[in-house]
Design an enzyme around this catalytic site. Structure first.
Site, mmCIF file in Angstrom:
data_model
loop_
_atom_site.group_PDB
_atom_site.id
_atom_site.type_symbol
_atom_site.label_atom_id
_atom_site.label_comp_id
_atom_site.label_asym_id
_atom_site.label_seq_id
_atom_site.Cartn_x
_atom_site.Cartn_y
_atom_site.Cartn_z
ATOM 1 N N TYR A 1 1.006 0.391 -4.770
ATOM 2 C CA TYR A 1 1.629 0.912 -3.474
ATOM 3 C C TYR A 1 1.828 -0.033 -2.222
ATOM 4 C CZ TYR A 1 1.554 5.118 -5.784
ATOM 5 O OH TYR A 1 1.586 6.529 -6.611
ATOM 6 N N HIS A 2 1.794 -1.549 -3.030
ATOM 7 C CA HIS A 2 1.845 -2.614 -2.039
ATOM 8 C C HIS A 2 3.383 -3.174 -1.857
ATOM 9 C CE1 HIS A 2 -2.685 -3.779 -2.901
ATOM 10 N NE2 HIS A 2 -2.421 -2.515 -2.198
ATOM 11 N N MET A 3 4.209 -2.102 -1.938
ATOM 12 C CA MET A 3 5.485 -2.641 -1.828
ATOM 13 C C MET A 3 6.065 -3.519 -0.517
ATOM 14 S SD MET A 3 5.702 -0.102 -4.007
ATOM 15 C CE MET A 3 5.627 1.476 -3.455
#
Length: 463
Positions: A331-333
């Protein structure tokens, strides 16, 4: 393994160390707690909860951002900014909102019936993320890990609620971190290409109740691979690739703002990403073979994954199959409205985080990163917010730097926080000079060559 024990946020990144968290009194200190809560009573701040922003409003003549439209309590409402509109909705929602507002690739916008306000082909492109391999778990002989049915009870709940300590203050078992070099990195540089998240738990530590869902595992997959070791004492290592070469993109599903955008992550489409992850998995398994881990009886849970059983265990082909079957997002978009010079046709914002061709609109979140950071992005994104705030204050609170003649007053504008809706601050109205900039103007050749617009000296898009 020959690595130093380091402060990974210090002088040297390569090595092993303890995780550092944003925590206060045993619980997570989010950006909302750290920034919004202390400012909640300010008269120039209003946070509208349960609000769904649908578009950025722009002047049809100057293209200037004038406010936002949003839905609240079933009503469509407009709110206007006297200075700037600031998008801080994250690397998915910020480009989504821009595209809904007619800011993006003109051809793609026309496909869903949205008129083009500003052709910026880079909006929604350059999607990057950190991904990690799951299922690298080691059984141990001592009851020292996180097993949910053992850890969650009345005693631990009371300790957490009353004395703010105990095992429930653990950040989901994240204990130690490592930044190492695979054979594809230059070991002489302090620029590792692999991150280990080392945990006192793994996918089987809750008996298959929650983690398997978070990892996107089917019941059948979990039962076949992990049911034998459910609720056992284990530790896990999640190898995370730091510099992915694969790039994805975001596009609109329709012009309906309530429909989710389409995400094409394109994970592992670049062969180098598979190679780096494979070497990271090998190194993670090697950690379990060290003397330090053997003291706890560590042994790798090596049951083959369902679609990889036809391959010889621990070969490169097997690990390539393993990686493609059990890899997850961290979840490091980021990167979907990247910062760049006007000469870059894919740049969306300039170094001041101003959107090219749309005066009065900034993006201040993870989407402006040209390339994802070489580590977790939480602290860098907070830094982007801090830097963005400094840029806004520099423009509006410095007597000689901003357009118009404002020299005092609180910095203000309109910000959109993910999950929080619009944030509106009150401030003095425009001066006569500033109001004049809202009208349609002609851009001269010299201004085009200068790369700026006479409206606020906002940057024009590149060729």
């Amino acid at each position: 393994m020959g690595y130093d024990i380091v402060d990974v946020n210090g002088e040297q990144q390569t090595g092993f160390g303890f995780y550092q968290f944003n925590m206060r009194r045993g619980s997570r200190s989010s950006t909302a707690k750290s920034f919004l809560r202390p400012a909640r009573l300010r008269p120039n701040l209003h946070v509208a909860l349960f609000s769904h922003v649908t578009k950025v409003l722009t002047d049809p003549h100057t293209k200037r951002a004038t406010g936002v439209q949003f839905i609240r309590d079933g009503r469509l409402q407009n709110v206007y900014a006297t200075r700037e509109v600031i998008l801080s909705a994250g690397a998915i929602s910020s480009p989504h909102l821009m595209m809904l507002s007619g800011i993006g690739h003109g051809e793609e916008l026309s496909k869903v019936g949205i008129p083009t306000v500003q052709h910026l082909p880079g909006v929604g492109q350059n999607l990057q993320d950190h991904i990690a391999v799951g299922g690298i778990a080691f059984l141990i002989d001592y009851p020292i890990s996180i097993v949910m049915k053992r850890m969650v009870n009345i005693n631990t709940a009371l300790r957490y609620a009353i004395t703010e300590d105990g095992p429930l203050t653990s950040s989901i078992g994240l204990e130690a971190v490592a930044f190492i070099n695979t054979k594809y990195a230059n070991a002489s540089d302090d620029w590792p290409d692999m991150n280990f998240m080392m945990t006192s738990a793994s996918v089987m530590s809750d008996g298959g109740s929650q983690v398997k869902t978070a990892h996107g595992l089917s019941d059948e997959f979990y039962q076949e691979v992990f049911s034998e070791v459910s609720n056992r004492d284990v530790f896990g290592i999640f190898p995370m690739m730091l510099r992915p070469k694969s790039r994805g993109y975001i596009k609109l599903a329709s012009k309906n703002p309530l429909r989710y955008p389409l995400l094409y992550h394109n994970y592992l489409t670049h062969p180098d990403d598979v190679n780096v992850l494979r070497e990271g998995v090998k190194a993670a398994v090697a950690v379990g073979e060290t003397q330090a881990m053997k003291r706890f009886g560590a042994r790798f849970w090596s049951k083959p994954l369902p679609n990889c059983r036809h391959l010889t265990l621990f070969t490169d082909d097997y690990w390539n199959c393993f990686i493609r079957q059990y890899t997850m997002t961290i979840y490091h978009m980021s990167g979907t409205a990247k910062m760049g010079p006007p000469s870059d046709p894919w740049a969306v914002v300039d170094p001041q985080l101003r959107v090219y061709g749309i005066p009065g609109l900034r993006v201040i979140d993870a989407s402006i990163m040209p390339a994802i950071t070489n580590g977790n992005i939480h602290a860098p994104v907070v830094m982007i917010g801090e830097k963005g705030a400094d840029l806004i204050k520099q423009l509006w609170l410095t007597p000689t730097s901003g357009p118009g003649t404002h020299s005092q007053g609180q910095g203000q504008g309109l910000g959109l926080g993910q999950g929080q809706g619009p944030v509106l601050s009150q401030a003095p109205q425009w001066s006569k000079r500033s109001k004049r900039s809202l009208r349609s103007v002609n851009v001269t050749d010299s201004e085009l060559e200068d790369g700026t617009s006479p409206v606020y000296q906002w940057p024009l898009p590149g060729p």
